[in-house]
Write an enzyme that holds these catalytic residues in place. Structure first.
Site, mmCIF file in Angstrom:
data_model
loop_
_atom_site.group_PDB
_atom_site.id
_atom_site.type_symbol
_atom_site.label_atom_id
_atom_site.label_comp_id
_atom_site.label_asym_id
_atom_site.label_seq_id
_atom_site.Cartn_x
_atom_site.Cartn_y
_atom_site.Cartn_z
ATOM 1 N N ASN A 156 0.815 -1.229 0.000
ATOM 2 C CA ASN A 156 0.000 0.000 0.000
ATOM 3 C C ASN A 156 0.845 1.273 0.000
ATOM 4 O OD1 ASN A 156 0.764 -0.384 2.663
ATOM 5 N ND2 ASN A 156 -1.170 0.321 3.521
ATOM 6 N N ALA A 181 6.538 -6.298 -0.858
ATOM 7 C CA ALA A 181 5.400 -7.064 -1.365
ATOM 8 C C ALA A 181 5.621 -7.384 -2.839
ATOM 9 C CB ALA A 181 4.128 -6.236 -1.205
ATOM 10 N N GLU A 255 3.871 -3.159 12.817
ATOM 11 C CA GLU A 255 2.911 -2.096 12.490
ATOM 12 C C GLU A 255 1.774 -2.808 11.757
ATOM 13 O OE1 GLU A 255 0.857 0.153 10.725
ATOM 14 O OE2 GLU A 255 2.498 0.912 9.475
ATOM 15 N N CYS A 289 -3.438 1.633 6.715
ATOM 16 C CA CYS A 289 -3.696 1.107 8.071
ATOM 17 C C CYS A 289 -4.348 2.148 8.973
ATOM 18 C CB CYS A 289 -2.398 0.652 8.729
ATOM 19 S SG CYS A 289 -1.572 -0.612 7.800
ATOM 20 N N GLU A 469 7.655 4.110 14.735
ATOM 21 C CA GLU A 469 8.487 4.470 13.584
ATOM 22 C C GLU A 469 8.466 5.981 13.407
ATOM 23 O OE1 GLU A 469 6.878 1.881 10.463
ATOM 24 O OE2 GLU A 469 8.513 0.491 10.911
HETATM 25 C C1 SIN Z 1 0.200 2.391 6.665
HETATM 26 O O1 SIN Z 1 -0.790 2.197 6.018
HETATM 27 O O2 SIN Z 1 0.632 1.513 7.383
HETATM 28 C C2 SIN Z 1 1.006 3.661 6.605
HETATM 29 C C3 SIN Z 1 0.218 4.874 6.584
HETATM 30 C C4 SIN Z 1 0.996 6.118 6.918
HETATM 31 O O3 SIN Z 1 2.211 6.069 7.133
HETATM 32 O O4 SIN Z 1 0.354 7.149 7.008
#
Ligand code: SIN
Length: 490
Positions: A156, A181, A255, A289, A469
């Site tokens: 992603n 990926a 994560e 996420c 992170e």
């Molecule tokens: C993620 O989808 O894990 C990362 C999203 C982000 O860093 O804003």
């Protein structure tokens, strides 16, 4: 690909010990907007992954012995090269991942910002002197790089999730092996090409590309020369990887998945809440996420919020991310579309109302033939027990739930095994502190839908993982704390 300024950024084999490493078989890379094959990459496996770990092990000592200044300088070279090539890197990213070109450019700059940030933090790895309990001893704490770091990163954010881990690892003095990926290897390999041009020594940054997720994953989680393992992906896979890391007691950072509530209180600026929900939900076609997963709206403002939100979602333009004016791209695969369609149709069967979306989409659960598109969707009459509210949707769907008061909002928001990101809108300062402190989430957006940046600690609680992170905390996971007790001084 033929429209890149620098065609040398397109690499099609793994990067191990400073060399491009072909394999006997190939894997196709697909454009999710057209389902056309845009490249084939050499299919590495267990053997190549093991070679990469050995290379990272051999490179560890010389890299960790470089001065912080020298590591910082090399990371900064890498940062500049990435920013100099932002247009090409964004185009490669959109071609293999699908997000609109403007978002892809944003991701490249976001990823690079971690490299810039950690190039600076590399020089600030301080230790401690502890006041001694007795006169004949001096107690000192030093921090040292943990060793070889292995990572598995998702499709992603094919650039930023690698950059955010690798930058911290390299700044701390660790060496790095990543398996990106298999859907999005080209962005990872382009990063490797630029790392080489930046002067990062052979073996310090390695990329292994292959479709044997199980075999390569086992090497990266079980190899005894790897000290730390970092993963971004689903909670289900994260749990398996943690268990594999147990055999060698590796340090892990995870994560994992989220189920972000986005709460709109009756005193909120509704227009601001609509804008925040739109960006937080639909960026990257909902495949993030930290994406809003459930919108919780207080009863008295439900009608106003829903009307304004639906109008805003109607304004999104779905299409090929390379085309002008497109604001939401395809999903990563036909299977991903199908999984989300299933959640939508299950909700409707259980009483949800489809306020916006493609009626056909919700009925036709057969796999798409051309492009993996799903119309932006809004559902109302959602109950927190429905599968769409319990699961991470990972698609462009907004389920709206109503609540009566603060206590119910907090109870609904926290009623999940996940704890990554959360958001709420309110203008009452007392309420803001009450809610912010009550949400069981690692990150809270207050009157804000976009919270990620290199200076802030990104990470979750509960089954959304551990470790942070970015930020000043981001180096901690890559460092050992060593205590020195110097005696016999009296
Ligand atoms: C993620 O989808 O894990 C990362 C999203 C982000 O860093 O804003």
């Amino acid at each position: 690909m033929d429209r890149l300024y620098d065609s040398q950024l397109v690499k099609t084999s793994s990067y191990i010990n400073g060399r491009w490493h072909g394999s006997l078989s190939d894997v196709a890379v697909n454009n999710p907007a057209t389902n056309e094959i845009i490249a084939t990459v050499s299919n590495a496996g267990i053997v190549e992954t093991t070679l990469a770990v050995e290379a990272a092990k051999a490179a560890f000592k010389p890299w960790s012995k470089k001065s912080a200044d020298e590591r910082s300088r090399l990371l900064r070279n890498w940062y500049h090269l990435i920013m100099d090539n932002v247009d090409d890197l964004a185009r490669i990213l959109t071609l293999e991942q699908g997000k609109p070109l403007s978002e892809a450019k944003g991701e490249i700059a976001y990823g690079a910002s971690f490299i810039e940030w950690f190039s600076e933090e590399a020089k600030r790895i301080y230790g401690d002197i502890i006041p001694s309990p007795s006169d004949d001893k001096r107690l000192v704490v030093i921090k040292q790089p943990i060793g070889v770091v292995a990572a598995i990163t998702p499709w992603n954010f094919p650039n930023a999730m690698i950059a955010r881990k690798a930058a911290a690892a390299l700044a701390a003095g660790c060496t790095f092996v990543v398996r990106p990926a298999i859907q999005t290897p080209l962005s990872a390999l382009a990063l490797a090409e630029l790392a080489e041009r930046a002067g990062i020594p052979a073996g310090v940054f390695n990329v292994v590309v292959g479709d044997d997720a199980h075999g390569m994953g086992k090497v990266l989680t079980e190899h005894q020369d790897i000290a730390k393992f970092s993963f971004t992906g689903s909670t289900k896979v994260g749990k398996l990887l943690i268990s594999q890391c147990a055999s060698t007691v590796k340090r892990v950072s995870m994560e994992l998945g989220g189920n972000a509530p986005f709460i709109v209180f009756d005193d909120a600026d509704i227009d601001a809440a609509v804008a925040g929900a739109l960006i937080s939900k639909y960026r990257n076609a909902g495949q993030t996420c930290v994406c809003t997963n459930r919108i919780l709206v207080q009863e008295s403002v439900l009608a106003e919020f829903t009307e304004k939100f639906v109008n805003a979602v109607r304004g999104l333009t779905l299409g090929n991310g390379l085309h002008d004016g497109v604001t939401i791209g395809p999903m990563i695969s036909a299977q991903a579309v199908n999984d989300v369609k299933q959640l939508i149709s299950d909700s409707i069967e259980q009483g949800a109302t489809l306020v916006l979306g493609d009626e056909k989409t919700t009925r036709d659960c057969s796999l798409s033939q051309e492009g993996n598109f799903l119309a932006p969707t809004v559902l109302t009459n959602i109950i927190n027990d429905m599968p769409i509210a319990r699961n991470e949707i990972f698609g462009p769907v907004s389920p709206i739930i109503t609540f009566k008061d603060e206590a119910q909002a907090i109870a609904l928001a926290n009623d999940t095994v996940f704890g990554l990101a959360s958001y709420f809108y309110s203008r009452d300062i007392g309420r803001i502190w009450r809610i912010a402190e009550s949400l069981d989430y690692g990150m809270v957006g207050i009157n804000e839908g976009i919270i990620s940046n290199a200076t802030a600690p990104f990470g979750g609680m509960k089954q959304s993982g551990n470790g942070r992170e970015g930020s000043k905390y981001g180096l901690d996971d890559y460092l050992e704390i060593k205590y020195l007790c110097m005696g016999g001084l009296s």
